[in-house]
Design a protein around this motif. Structure first.
Motif, PDB file in Angstrom:
ATOM      1  N   PRO A  73       0.833  -1.199   0.000  1.00 42.31           N
ATOM      2  CA  PRO A  73       0.000   0.000   0.000  1.00 42.31           C
ATOM      3  C   PRO A  73       0.868   1.249   0.000  1.00 42.31           C
ATOM      4  O   PRO A  73       2.078   1.176   0.283  1.00 42.31           O
ATOM      5  N   PRO A  74       0.308   2.431  -0.310  1.00 39.94           N
ATOM      6  CA  PRO A  74       1.120   3.653  -0.413  1.00 39.94           C
ATOM      7  C   PRO A  74       1.976   3.934   0.816  1.00 39.94           C
ATOM      8  O   PRO A  74       3.125   4.336   0.702  1.00 39.94           O
ATOM      9  N   GLU A  75       1.416   3.693   2.011  1.00 40.90           N
ATOM     10  CA  GLU A  75       2.181   3.985   3.223  1.00 40.90           C
ATOM     11  C   GLU A  75       3.431   3.099   3.315  1.00 40.90           C
ATOM     12  O   GLU A  75       4.514   3.552   3.669  1.00 40.90           O
ATOM     13  N   ARG A  76       3.266   1.819   3.005  1.00 50.72           N
ATOM     14  CA  ARG A  76       4.401   0.910   3.057  1.00 50.72           C
ATOM     15  C   ARG A  76       5.405   1.242   1.959  1.00 50.72           C
ATOM     16  O   ARG A  76       6.620   1.153   2.173  1.00 50.72           O
ATOM     17  N   THR A  77       4.893   1.625   0.798  1.00 51.84           N
ATOM     18  CA  THR A  77       5.779   1.992  -0.302  1.00 51.84           C
ATOM     19  C   THR A  77       6.630   3.194   0.065  1.00 51.84           C
ATOM     20  O   THR A  77       7.832   3.246  -0.231  1.00 51.84           O
ATOM     21  N   LYS A  78       6.020   4.187   0.721  1.00 53.36           N
ATOM     22  CA  LYS A  78       6.774   5.363   1.157  1.00 53.36           C
ATOM     23  C   LYS A  78       7.871   4.959   2.130  1.00 53.36           C
ATOM     24  O   LYS A  78       8.994   5.476   2.074  1.00 53.36           O
ATOM     25  N   GLN A  79       7.558   4.040   3.036  1.00 50.05           N
ATOM     26  CA  GLN A  79       8.548   3.599   4.013  1.00 50.05           C
ATOM     27  C   GLN A  79       9.710   2.876   3.324  1.00 50.05           C
ATOM     28  O   GLN A  79      10.877   3.081   3.670  1.00 50.05           O
ATOM     29  N   ILE A  80       9.389   2.045   2.328  1.00 50.15           N
ATOM     30  CA  ILE A  80      10.434   1.310   1.611  1.00 50.15           C
ATOM     31  C   ILE A  80      11.341   2.269   0.850  1.00 50.15           C
ATOM     32  O   ILE A  80      12.573   2.183   0.929  1.00 50.15           O
ATOM     33  N   LEU A  81      10.735   3.208   0.118  1.00 51.58           N
ATOM     34  CA  LEU A  81      11.540   4.156  -0.647  1.00 51.58           C
ATOM     35  C   LEU A  81      12.366   5.045   0.266  1.00 51.58           C
ATOM     36  O   LEU A  81      13.466   5.475  -0.103  1.00 51.58           O
ATOM     37  N   GLY A  82      11.835   5.333   1.458  1.00 58.82           N
ATOM     38  CA  GLY A  82      12.554   6.181   2.396  1.00 58.82           C
ATOM     39  C   GLY A  82      13.836   5.569   2.920  1.00 58.82           C
ATOM     40  O   GLY A  82      14.690   6.270   3.474  1.00 58.82           O
ATOM     41  N   ARG A  83      14.008   4.262   2.773  1.00 58.64           N
ATOM     42  CA  ARG A  83      15.218   3.582   3.245  1.00 58.64           C
ATOM     43  C   ARG A  83      16.398   3.757   2.293  1.00 58.64           C
ATOM     44  O   ARG A  83      17.540   3.499   2.661  1.00 58.64           O
ATOM     45  N   PHE A  84      16.104   4.165   1.061  1.00 55.53           N
ATOM     46  CA  PHE A  84      17.170   4.292   0.070  1.00 55.53           C
ATOM     47  C   PHE A  84      17.619   5.744  -0.023  1.00 55.53           C
ATOM     48  O   PHE A  84      16.881   6.667   0.303  1.00 55.53           O
ATOM     49  N   HIS A  85      18.855   5.923  -0.499  1.00 54.53           N
ATOM     50  CA  HIS A  85      19.401   7.262  -0.638  1.00 54.53           C
ATOM     51  C   HIS A  85      20.194   7.351  -1.936  1.00 54.53           C
ATOM     52  O   HIS A  85      20.685   6.350  -2.456  1.00 54.53           O
ATOM     53  N   GLY A  86      20.298   8.571  -2.459  1.00 58.71           N
ATOM     54  CA  GLY A  86      21.077   8.790  -3.671  1.00 58.71           C
ATOM     55  C   GLY A  86      20.479   8.085  -4.873  1.00 58.71           C
ATOM     56  O   GLY A  86      19.259   7.946  -5.007  1.00 58.71           O
ATOM     57  N   ILE A  87      21.371   7.602  -5.741  1.00 58.51           N
ATOM     58  CA  ILE A  87      20.914   6.968  -6.974  1.00 58.51           C
ATOM     59  C   ILE A  87      20.169   5.663  -6.693  1.00 58.51           C
ATOM     60  O   ILE A  87      19.328   5.228  -7.485  1.00 58.51           O
ATOM     61  N   GLY A  88      20.453   5.052  -5.533  1.00 50.36           N
ATOM     62  CA  GLY A  88      19.725   3.843  -5.156  1.00 50.36           C
ATOM     63  C   GLY A  88      18.246   4.128  -4.962  1.00 50.36           C
ATOM     64  O   GLY A  88      17.389   3.303  -5.312  1.00 50.36           O
ATOM     65  N   ALA A  89      17.930   5.302  -4.404  1.00 45.40           N
ATOM     66  CA  ALA A  89      16.529   5.678  -4.214  1.00 45.40           C
ATOM     67  C   ALA A  89      15.847   5.919  -5.551  1.00 45.40           C
ATOM     68  O   ALA A  89      14.692   5.519  -5.759  1.00 45.40           O
ATOM     69  N   ASN A  90      16.561   6.565  -6.488  1.00 48.03           N
ATOM     70  CA  ASN A  90      15.992   6.789  -7.821  1.00 48.03           C
ATOM     71  C   ASN A  90      15.757   5.472  -8.540  1.00 48.03           C
ATOM     72  O   ASN A  90      14.738   5.291  -9.228  1.00 48.03           O
ATOM     73  N   ALA A 117       4.795  13.414   1.118  1.00 42.73           N
ATOM     74  CA  ALA A 117       5.249  12.578   2.240  1.00 42.73           C
ATOM     75  C   ALA A 117       6.699  12.833   2.611  1.00 42.73           C
ATOM     76  O   ALA A 117       7.199  12.259   3.568  1.00 42.73           O
ATOM     77  N   GLY A 118       7.382  13.704   1.872  1.00 41.28           N
ATOM     78  CA  GLY A 118       8.742  14.055   2.226  1.00 41.28           C
ATOM     79  C   GLY A 118       9.815  13.361   1.430  1.00 41.28           C
ATOM     80  O   GLY A 118      11.002  13.556   1.690  1.00 41.28           O
ATOM     81  N   LEU A 119       9.446  12.539   0.438  1.00 40.42           N
ATOM     82  CA  LEU A 119      10.461  11.889  -0.394  1.00 40.42           C
ATOM     83  C   LEU A 119      11.108  12.932  -1.311  1.00 40.42           C
ATOM     84  O   LEU A 119      10.443  13.865  -1.767  1.00 40.42           O
ATOM     85  N   PRO A 120      12.402  12.801  -1.604  1.00 39.92           N
ATOM     86  CA  PRO A 120      13.071  13.766  -2.492  1.00 39.92           C
ATOM     87  C   PRO A 120      12.370  13.841  -3.841  1.00 39.92           C
ATOM     88  O   PRO A 120      11.944  12.822  -4.392  1.00 39.92           O
ATOM     89  N   VAL A 121      12.287  15.051  -4.377  1.00 41.00           N
ATOM     90  CA  VAL A 121      11.541  15.236  -5.623  1.00 41.00           C
ATOM     91  C   VAL A 121      12.194  14.487  -6.779  1.00 41.00           C
ATOM     92  O   VAL A 121      11.508  14.012  -7.695  1.00 41.00           O
ATOM     93  N   GLY A 122      13.526  14.336  -6.747  1.00 42.49           N
ATOM     94  CA  GLY A 122      14.193  13.570  -7.799  1.00 42.49           C
ATOM     95  C   GLY A 122      13.767  12.122  -7.802  1.00 42.49           C
ATOM     96  O   GLY A 122      13.595  11.509  -8.863  1.00 42.49           O
ATOM     97  N   VAL A 123      13.569  11.566  -6.618  1.00 34.49           N
ATOM     98  CA  VAL A 123      13.116  10.186  -6.489  1.00 34.49           C
ATOM     99  C   VAL A 123      11.706  10.037  -7.031  1.00 34.49           C
ATOM    100  O   VAL A 123      11.394   9.111  -7.787  1.00 34.49           O
ATOM    101  N   THR A 124      10.832  10.960  -6.652  1.00 36.54           N
ATOM    102  CA  THR A 124       9.438  10.866  -7.107  1.00 36.54           C
ATOM    103  C   THR A 124       9.327  11.125  -8.607  1.00 36.54           C
ATOM    104  O   THR A 124       8.451  10.570  -9.266  1.00 36.54           O
TER     105      THR A 124
END
Length: 337
Positions: A73-90, A117-124
């Protein structure tokens, strides 16, 4: 090895490509006294075959993908993406886009939600690029028409555009050009209940029906246009305008595709017909990418969420990436088709 190759060709032609269905429809039309050599018979065979094939494959894919999505679900997806940083998040966001069977307009609300939700705009933005451009459905349908090598390479290059595009936009500091009402939206965490298997099946069924209702008009229109191109438009015209000998064909196809609106399922029949008529492979794939990623309605929607500077940079990076992919495919077409 030969056995594996034979089995794969059977899977590609008869399971994914459903060549048996095309032959069956042709036999039925001839039994009704309709000549397949005529414009009407050929167009009717193409329309019936492609429409049935796309709806069958689409139904199986959307149901399966939606069932898997019920675990994220969206909430879990946000949590998963939030664990990555940099190019890994993209990269993670781009890969997430491949399992969301949305058109560009449907992806924008998710982009807004992820950004709020606070995810970096480049990631989104990596998600926003990959979601309409490449997904598992497009992979399977492209395999049924162009073969596995073209389909896999199309998806990989689409992911490259998404990752590089999102990363570059972030490096350019484009976060400040997201509209304030999105950046300052309150963060709301929703604890979802545990779904049963029956709930997941019901969710998948609802997603399937909703997606079919949404994309059906574009499939019918796309198949109809494809049938006309396949049986009416002279091959010489297509080769002259969109053939590999025209150095500007990729740019032309990309620019023509931008103001149109359809998802990848509606553009594939058009692409199939253009390839049959002699258009360059890269030209066709650039057209498909432009239609699905940079359609005018999605740009209008995105304008509500971002400021003109970010919108212009997003369009420019996507357009450049699509054009480069088109020329790359045209250069290696003799190795793929």
């Amino acid at each position: 090895m030969q056995t594996i190759r034979t089995g794969w060709l059977f899977f590609q032609d008869q399971i994914l490509g459903m060549k048996w269905l095309n032959a069956l429809i042709g036999s039925a039309l001839e039994a009704l006294g309709i000549s397949l050599d005529g414009v009407l018979g050929g167009a009717l065979q193409f329309f019936l075959y492609d429409t049935i094939k796309i709806f069958v494959l689409l139904s199986v894919l959307i149901f399966g993908i939606s069932y898997i999505q019920s675990y994220f679900p969206p909430e879990r997806t946000k949590q998963i993406l939030g664990r990555f940083h940099g190019i890994g998040a993209n990269t993670a966001a781009a890969l997430l886009g491949t399992v969301t069977p949305f058109c560009s307009c449907s992806s924008i609300p998710l982009f807004m939600g992820f950004t709020s939700a606070g995810l970096p705009v480049g990631v989104t933005l990596s998600f926003l690029i990959s979601s309409p451009m490449v997904d598992l459905g497009s992979l399977v349908l492209l395999m049924s028409i162009f073969g596995a090598r073209v389909a896999v390479l199309y998806v990989l290059l689409g992911l490259v555009i998404a990752v590089v595009g999102g990363t570059l936009l972030e490096k350019l500091g484009m976060e400040r050009y997201v509209e304030d009402f999105i950046r300052n939206a309150p963060h709301v965490e929703i604890q979802g209940r545990q779904l049963t298997r029956r709930d997941r099946v019901q969710f998948a069924r609802e997603q399937l029906l909703g997606t079919i209702k949404k994309v059906a008009p574009y499939i019918f229109i796309g198949v109809g246009i494809g049938a006309l191109i396949h049986n009416v438009v002279p091959q010489e015209w297509v080769e002259m305008i969109l053939g590999s000998d025209n150095p500007f064909a990729v740019i032309l196809a990309t620019l023509v595709g931008v103001p149109m609106y359809a998802d990848i399922f509606g553009t594939i029949p058009v692409a199939e017909s253009l390839l049959f008529k002699g258009a360059g492979l890269g030209t066709i794939l650039s057209f498909m990418m432009a239609v699905t990623t940079l359609s005018l309605p999605s740009i209008i929607m995105l304008k509500k969420a971002v400021k003109p500077q970010l919108l212009a940079a997003f369009i420019a990076i996507c357009t450049l990436g699509i054009i480069l992919v088109g020329y790359f495919f045209n250069a290696i077409q003799f190795l793929l088709v």
